[in-house]
Design a protein around this motif. Structure first.
Motif, short mmCIF file in Angstrom:
data_model
loop_
_atom_site.label_atom_id
_atom_site.label_comp_id
_atom_site.label_asym_id
_atom_site.label_seq_id
_atom_site.Cartn_x
_atom_site.Cartn_y
_atom_site.Cartn_z
N TYR A 118 6.85 2.60 -12.18
CA TYR A 118 6.13 3.37 -11.29
C TYR A 118 6.46 4.78 -11.02
CZ TYR A 118 4.99 -1.50 -10.32
OH TYR A 118 4.37 -3.21 -10.51
N GLN A 120 5.03 6.78 -8.11
CA GLN A 120 4.29 6.13 -7.29
C GLN A 120 5.15 5.39 -5.68
OE1 GLN A 120 1.31 4.37 -7.40
NE2 GLN A 120 0.86 5.16 -8.67
N LEU A 127 4.16 4.35 -2.23
CA LEU A 127 4.21 2.81 -1.95
C LEU A 127 5.49 2.21 -2.79
CD1 LEU A 127 0.91 2.60 -0.41
CD2 LEU A 127 2.69 3.00 0.94
N PRO A 128 5.84 1.22 -3.73
CA PRO A 128 6.20 0.53 -4.73
C PRO A 128 7.25 0.65 -3.77
CG PRO A 128 4.95 0.97 -5.64
CD PRO A 128 4.30 2.05 -4.10
N VAL A 137 8.31 0.34 0.13
CA VAL A 137 8.83 -0.72 0.40
C VAL A 137 9.81 -1.93 -0.38
CG1 VAL A 137 7.29 -3.07 0.63
CG2 VAL A 137 5.67 -1.33 1.14
N ILE A 186 5.84 -6.47 -4.78
CA ILE A 186 5.65 -5.53 -3.98
C ILE A 186 5.21 -4.41 -4.76
CG2 ILE A 186 6.60 -3.72 -2.66
CD1 ILE A 186 9.34 -5.74 -3.23
N THR A 224 1.66 -3.25 -3.72
CA THR A 224 1.12 -1.87 -3.44
C THR A 224 0.94 -0.65 -4.32
OG1 THR A 224 4.13 -1.41 -4.69
CG2 THR A 224 3.73 -2.18 -1.57
N ILE A 247 -2.88 -0.93 -3.39
CA ILE A 247 -2.89 -0.06 -2.49
C ILE A 247 -3.18 1.15 -2.29
CG2 ILE A 247 -2.01 -0.23 -0.08
CD1 ILE A 247 -1.27 -3.31 0.25
N GLY A 248 -1.47 2.05 -2.77
CA GLY A 248 -1.92 3.13 -3.01
C GLY A 248 -2.72 3.42 -3.62
#
Length: 476
Positions: free
Chosen positions: A234, A237, A239-240, A243, A284, A288, A291-292
């Motif tokens: 990720y 990134q 969000l991952p 969260v 997760i 995410t 979503i991101g």
């Protein structure tokens, strides 16, 4: 000089209702941040008449008094010495302020708490990447050639700068992991490890994932008892790891309360990392990640399809967002755009908005007759041009209203112009005049014109309005 800071501290203490009215106090780069027991005891008008005070406002349950960089920490130390209190962290003061505000305000506060601590690393990386751009960019100093093309002996020097500058972005999840876990009461080192897990070199790079899917290449997977888990990283990134960091911190705190001290070292961290790691890769991360990317795609669509509207709108709303604190929500978008896309189209508008507020404050220097207000407008204008807008916003522009409006007009026009011309920043740097070094070299001309707009338009409109309309606010 020390006596000056002590005098300021004594004056502040008197105007906020005395020591007994302070519940807790801390400071940031430019502001004293206090939780007061009774806001009615705070004499805001007399507080802002103190020579060193550039303005005050309430936010997130705190009285915030603007003193400026290099002054606030010294006044704070004197204040603590006078009251006999121990210095407190921002987290302690925020906790004392309670969970005031609605859900959106609390979410914004969490985002600010997580991303502001890592901002120095991101800004430093942005400035160093600007130096790298100067060395490697073609057409800046030589026609169709860069400095390292003409002087190859500088190539390795540029390489080293690039390695140093890009590290913060390559290992961005580690920075976010550290800050997130710390914010939620866990061990920050576990947050770093969790972030590094998500960018482990054995995983498929997130930047290669999209290309692999588009070309039909196979994605590496793990098979655990029939459950297929994609082994992708990720990188870049937000969000991952954000969260995952929250879950890791909450799980660690939960385990520490229930596992005996004698075996915590053997059980807490391994269980917390193992459980969170599995959840990150199974649930997760995929959710995410989607979503991101959807959020980023939405911004790209808006600025690509309706550039005039999008640039005008963001240029208009950014300064009001700073007042509410909501601008912190866009920092995460900026960071991800710089790592997962060609660059960020939001950050150039941020930098221009800050310059516009500084220009309006500079104009007020030629309007005021009071020497204290002249000094405030000059220093706060310079501060805004260097990326710190609170003194200009709260000390001058909002206080007299019309400079704030004309600054917004200037930043709206400039925002629309740079968006139409597809100006991108390769990184998040200093949000002011030095911000040009974070702009893609091919966009320097357009961004330069944007800077001219936000320097001249707010300055001239503010000056003309003050001279011709003679607003009543100047007599307050």
């Amino acid at each position: 000089m020390g006596s000056t800071y002590r005098k300021t501290a004594e004056q502040v203490l008197e105007k906020i209702g005395g020591e007994e009215n302070i519940s807790s106090a801390t400071h940031c780069v430019t502001r004293l941040r206090m939780v007061v027991n009774d806001t009615e005891k705070v004499n805001t008008e007399e507080l802002e008449n103190i020579e060193a005070v550039k303005g005050s406002f309430y936010s997130n349950g705190q009285l915030q008094i603007i003193l400026g960089n290099g002054v606030v920490d010294k006044v704070y130390k004197e204040l603590m010495a006078i009251t006999g209190r121990e210095e407190q962290s921002k987290e302690e003061t925020k906790e004392d302020a309670g969970n005031k505000g609605n859900l959106l305000q609390r979410v914004i506060k969490v985002l600010a708490d997580v991303f502001i601590p890592i901002l120095p690393a991101i800004v430093t990386a942005g400035l160093l990447l600007g130096i790298d751009n100067l060395l490697t960019g073609e057409g800046i100093f030589f026609d169709e050639a860069s400095i390292i093309d003409v002087y190859p002996q500088w190539a390795d020097f540029a390489d080293i700068i690039n390695v140093i500058a890009s590290t913060a972005f390559v290992f961005l999840p580690a920075l976010i992991g550290w800050s997130t876990v710390k914010r939620f009461g866990g061990n920050p080192l576990l947050g770093i490890v969790m972030g590094l897990i998500l960018v482990h070199p054995d995983l498929m790079d997130a930047n290669a994932y999209g290309e692999a899917v588009a070309s039909g290449e196979s994605i590496p997977t793990w098979n655990i008892f029939g459950l297929e888990i994609q082994a992708i990283g990720y990188q870049g990134q937000v969000l991952p790891i954000f969260v995952a960091g929250i879950i890791l911190a909450k799980l660690e705190v939960f385990l520490r309360k229930r596992i005996p001290d004698s075996i915590q070292l053997l059980l807490v961290a391994p269980i917390a990392l193992l459980v969170t790691g599995f959840l990150a890769f199974i649930v997760i991360g995929p959710i995410t990640f989607a979503i991101g990317n959807s959020i980023i795609d939405g911004f790209i669509w808006l600025f690509g399809t309706l550039p005039v509207f999008a640039g005008l709108l963001y240029g208009a709303v950014y300064a009001p967002l700073v007042i509410t604190g909501m601008h912190h929500t866009f920092l995460a978008v900026d960071i991800q755009l710089t790592t997962a896309a060609d660059g960020t189209f939001l950050w150039p508008i941020l930098a221009l908005s800050n310059i516009a507020q500084g220009s309006a404050a500079f104009a007020m220097y030629f309007v005021f007759k009071n020497n204290n207000l002249k000094g405030l407008s000059g220093t706060s204008g310079l501060s805004a041009w260097l990326g710190i807008t609170e003194p200009a916003l709260f000390g001058v522009n909002l206080r007299f209203r019309f400079p704030f409006i004309f600054a917004i007009i200037g930043s709206s026009i400039a925002g629309m112009f740079v968006t139409i011309n597809q100006v991108l920043a390769t990184s998040v740097g200093i949000g002011g005049v030095p911000g040009i070094f974070s702009i893609q070299i091919g966009s320097w001309g357009a961004f330069g014109i944007g800077m001219v707009i936000v320097i001249l338009v707010p300055f001239l409109l503010t000056l003309l309005f003050a001279r011709l309309a003679k607003p009543k606010s100047l007599n307050e």
